[in-house]
Motif scaffolding. Structure first.
Motif, PDB file in Angstrom:
ATOM      1  N   ALA A 161       3.359   2.643   3.087  1.00  0.00           N
ATOM      2  CA  ALA A 161       2.626   1.596   3.809  1.00  0.00           C
ATOM      3  C   ALA A 161       1.264   1.351   3.175  1.00  0.00           C
ATOM      4  O   ALA A 161       0.843   0.203   3.008  1.00  0.00           O
ATOM      5  CB  ALA A 161       2.473   1.987   5.277  1.00  0.00           C
ATOM      6  N   ALA A 162       0.561   2.428   2.814  1.00  0.00           N
ATOM      7  CA  ALA A 162      -0.762   2.285   2.198  1.00  0.00           C
ATOM      8  C   ALA A 162      -0.656   1.614   0.833  1.00  0.00           C
ATOM      9  O   ALA A 162      -1.511   0.802   0.454  1.00  0.00           O
ATOM     10  CB  ALA A 162      -1.429   3.652   2.087  1.00  0.00           C
ATOM     11  N   LYS A 163       0.389   1.940   0.085  1.00  0.00           N
ATOM     12  CA  LYS A 163       0.610   1.295  -1.222  1.00  0.00           C
ATOM     13  C   LYS A 163       0.751  -0.210  -1.060  1.00  0.00           C
ATOM     14  O   LYS A 163       0.111  -0.995  -1.777  1.00  0.00           O
ATOM     15  CB  LYS A 163       1.862   1.868  -1.888  1.00  0.00           C
ATOM     16  N   ASN A 164       1.585  -0.611  -0.136  1.00  0.00           N
ATOM     17  CA  ASN A 164       1.830  -2.043   0.036  1.00  0.00           C
ATOM     18  C   ASN A 164       0.600  -2.768   0.561  1.00  0.00           C
ATOM     19  O   ASN A 164       0.322  -3.908   0.171  1.00  0.00           O
ATOM     20  CB  ASN A 164       3.033  -2.255   0.953  1.00  0.00           C
ATOM     21  N   ARG A 165      -0.154  -2.112   1.431  1.00  0.00           N
ATOM     22  CA  ARG A 165      -1.386  -2.741   1.904  1.00  0.00           C
ATOM     23  C   ARG A 165      -2.412  -2.844   0.774  1.00  0.00           C
ATOM     24  O   ARG A 165      -3.166  -3.820   0.692  1.00  0.00           O
ATOM     25  CB  ARG A 165      -1.949  -1.955   3.092  1.00  0.00           C
ATOM     26  N   ALA A 166      -2.457  -1.861  -0.115  1.00  0.00           N
ATOM     27  CA  ALA A 166      -3.363  -1.933  -1.272  1.00  0.00           C
ATOM     28  C   ALA A 166      -2.957  -3.075  -2.193  1.00  0.00           C
ATOM     29  O   ALA A 166      -3.806  -3.821  -2.701  1.00  0.00           O
ATOM     30  CB  ALA A 166      -3.360  -0.607  -2.032  1.00  0.00           C
ATOM     31  N   HIS A 167      -1.653  -3.240  -2.420  1.00  0.00           N
ATOM     32  CA  HIS A 167      -1.181  -4.366  -3.226  1.00  0.00           C
ATOM     33  C   HIS A 167      -1.533  -5.687  -2.545  1.00  0.00           C
ATOM     34  O   HIS A 167      -1.986  -6.635  -3.201  1.00  0.00           O
ATOM     35  CB  HIS A 167       0.336  -4.275  -3.413  1.00  0.00           C
ATOM     36  N   GLY A 168      -1.322  -5.759  -1.244  1.00  0.00           N
ATOM     37  CA  GLY A 168      -1.601  -6.991  -0.512  1.00  0.00           C
ATOM     38  C   GLY A 168      -3.065  -7.373  -0.532  1.00  0.00           C
ATOM     39  O   GLY A 168      -3.407  -8.559  -0.441  1.00  0.00           O
ATOM     40  N   ALA A 169      -3.945  -6.386  -0.661  1.00  0.00           N
ATOM     41  CA  ALA A 169      -5.381  -6.676  -0.696  1.00  0.00           C
ATOM     42  C   ALA A 169      -5.750  -7.533  -1.907  1.00  0.00           C
ATOM     43  O   ALA A 169      -6.774  -8.228  -1.892  1.00  0.00           O
ATOM     44  CB  ALA A 169      -6.175  -5.373  -0.717  1.00  0.00           C
ATOM     45  N   ALA A 170      -4.907  -7.506  -2.939  1.00  0.00           N
ATOM     46  CA  ALA A 170      -5.153  -8.307  -4.146  1.00  0.00           C
ATOM     47  C   ALA A 170      -4.371  -9.612  -4.143  1.00  0.00           C
ATOM     48  O   ALA A 170      -4.409 -10.354  -5.131  1.00  0.00           O
ATOM     49  CB  ALA A 170      -4.784  -7.489  -5.389  1.00  0.00           C
ATOM     50  N   ASN A 171      -3.671  -9.898  -3.046  1.00  0.00           N
ATOM     51  CA  ASN A 171      -2.829 -11.096  -2.972  1.00  0.00           C
ATOM     52  C   ASN A 171      -3.486 -12.132  -2.062  1.00  0.00           C
ATOM     53  O   ASN A 171      -3.562 -11.936  -0.843  1.00  0.00           O
ATOM     54  CB  ASN A 171      -1.455 -10.724  -2.423  1.00  0.00           C
ATOM     55  N   PRO A 172      -3.957 -13.255  -2.604  1.00  0.00           N
ATOM     56  CA  PRO A 172      -4.611 -14.260  -1.763  1.00  0.00           C
ATOM     57  C   PRO A 172      -3.687 -14.888  -0.732  1.00  0.00           C
ATOM     58  O   PRO A 172      -4.148 -15.530   0.215  1.00  0.00           O
ATOM     59  CB  PRO A 172      -5.104 -15.295  -2.772  1.00  0.00           C
ATOM     60  N   ASN A 174       6.965  -4.223  -4.594  1.00  0.00           N
ATOM     61  CA  ASN A 174       6.168  -5.033  -3.669  1.00  0.00           C
ATOM     62  C   ASN A 174       4.715  -5.199  -4.123  1.00  0.00           C
ATOM     63  O   ASN A 174       3.780  -4.918  -3.364  1.00  0.00           O
ATOM     64  CB  ASN A 174       6.223  -4.456  -2.248  1.00  0.00           C
ATOM     65  N   PRO A 175       4.496  -5.692  -5.336  1.00  0.00           N
ATOM     66  CA  PRO A 175       3.122  -5.974  -5.757  1.00  0.00           C
ATOM     67  C   PRO A 175       2.466  -7.051  -4.905  1.00  0.00           C
ATOM     68  O   PRO A 175       1.245  -7.157  -4.858  1.00  0.00           O
ATOM     69  CB  PRO A 175       3.276  -6.424  -7.215  1.00  0.00           C
ATOM     70  N   SER A 176       3.271  -7.845  -4.206  1.00  0.00           N
ATOM     71  CA  SER A 176       2.736  -8.858  -3.295  1.00  0.00           C
ATOM     72  C   SER A 176       2.150  -8.238  -2.029  1.00  0.00           C
ATOM     73  O   SER A 176       1.386  -8.878  -1.309  1.00  0.00           O
ATOM     74  CB  SER A 176       3.845  -9.832  -2.878  1.00  0.00           C
ATOM     75  N   GLY A 177       2.518  -6.994  -1.752  1.00  0.00           N
ATOM     76  CA  GLY A 177       2.179  -6.353  -0.497  1.00  0.00           C
ATOM     77  C   GLY A 177       3.363  -6.273   0.437  1.00  0.00           C
ATOM     78  O   GLY A 177       3.331  -5.561   1.433  1.00  0.00           O
ATOM     79  N   GLY A 178       4.438  -7.016   0.123  1.00  0.00           N
ATOM     80  CA  GLY A 178       5.631  -6.985   0.949  1.00  0.00           C
ATOM     81  C   GLY A 178       5.371  -7.477   2.363  1.00  0.00           C
ATOM     82  O   GLY A 178       4.316  -8.031   2.677  1.00  0.00           O
ATOM     83  N   ALA A 179       6.330  -7.255   3.225  1.00  0.00           N
ATOM     84  CA  ALA A 179       6.198  -7.696   4.614  1.00  0.00           C
ATOM     85  C   ALA A 179       5.107  -6.926   5.346  1.00  0.00           C
ATOM     86  O   ALA A 179       4.505  -7.430   6.293  1.00  0.00           O
ATOM     87  CB  ALA A 179       7.523  -7.534   5.339  1.00  0.00           C
ATOM     88  N   LEU A 180       4.818  -5.706   4.913  1.00  0.00           N
ATOM     89  CA  LEU A 180       3.789  -4.916   5.576  1.00  0.00           C
ATOM     90  C   LEU A 180       2.408  -5.523   5.411  1.00  0.00           C
ATOM     91  O   LEU A 180       1.522  -5.283   6.223  1.00  0.00           O
ATOM     92  CB  LEU A 180       3.806  -3.479   5.052  1.00  0.00           C
TER      93      LEU A 180
END
Length: 227
Positions: free
Chosen positions: A17-28, A164-170
């Motif tokens: 979950a933390a990985k995907n949220r970290a990826h999502g932080a870079a996704n506008p 999930n470099p996008s951040g995924g659904a999470l």
């Protein structure tokens, strides 16, 4: 069932979950752009063991569309044109993840590729459990070894196969029906080298996995793109 079979712990789920949220932080385009660490996830409200509030994707409203065209049309927007190698759908009523594994095998066979060729993947992740189980079904790891990929950073940006470099659904929210199209948007950006700070260097082959538990059984879709 998956946690008993693989030895995955709450800590593994929190790290996904933390990985995907970290990826999502870079996704506008992400809905939730605040990076979290595993401790933040584990400190959130317990919903039903082992899932906590920050391990469950929020249901959101949305829609998506994809346009297919010739390579000549695609080159109008740049020289690197993603090519659809295969797209398969499998319906398996076993309810034990068989559809994902079957779709992966069929997808690799029809694309004349293997799991070792995949550079980046987008995986349906309503919770981290689905993502962990998918690592094994997609043959990124042997049976029971999904947690080891989390521990090694294999599936984080900078790892061997970022997932999930996008951040995924999470990070983006769960949109029934259009989530798989959203995956293709992210994978196309990655293959075009247009994903900004979340870009996976040298991405040439991308895999998208969609599907979920449904009343009629388990349905999985696997789509593979390449440059």
């Amino acid at each position: 069932l998956y946690m008993r079979r693989s030895g995955a712990t709450e800590q593994h789920l929190a790290r996904v979950a933390a990985k995907n949220r970290a990826h999502g932080a870079a996704n506008p385009h992400a809905l939730l752009r605040e990076a979290l660490d595993p401790g933040d996830v584990l400190a959130s409200e317990l919903l039903a063991w082992p899932l906590r509030r920050l391990m469950v994707a929020s249901a959101v409203q949305g829609a998506a569309a994809v346009v297919l065209g010739s390579r000549e049309v695609g080159r109008r927007s740049g020289p690197r044109v993603p090519r659809l190698r295969t797209s398969v759908l499998v319906d398996d009523a076993s309810r034990e993840g068989g559809a994902t594994a079957s779709a992966a095998r069929l997808g690799y066979f029809s694309a004349d590729l293997g799991p070792e060729d995949v550079d980046v993947a987008e995986i349906e992740d309503p919770t981290p459990v689905e993502e962990l189980a998918a690592y094994e079904a997609l043959e990124f790891a042997p049976a029971g070894a999904g947690p080891e990929l989390v521990e090694s950073g294999f599936t984080a940006i900078g790892g061997v196969v970022p997932v999930n470099p996008s951040g995924g659904a999470l990070a983006q929210g769960r949109v029934n029906g259009s989530g798989a199209i959203r995956q293709l948007f992210e994978l196309s950006l990655q293959l075009r080298d247009r994903a900004g700070s979340r870009q996976v260097p040298g991405a040439r082959v991308a895999l998208g996995l969609g599907g979920g538990w449904m009343a009629c059984g388990t349905v999985a879709t696997v789509t593979i793109l390449s440059t």
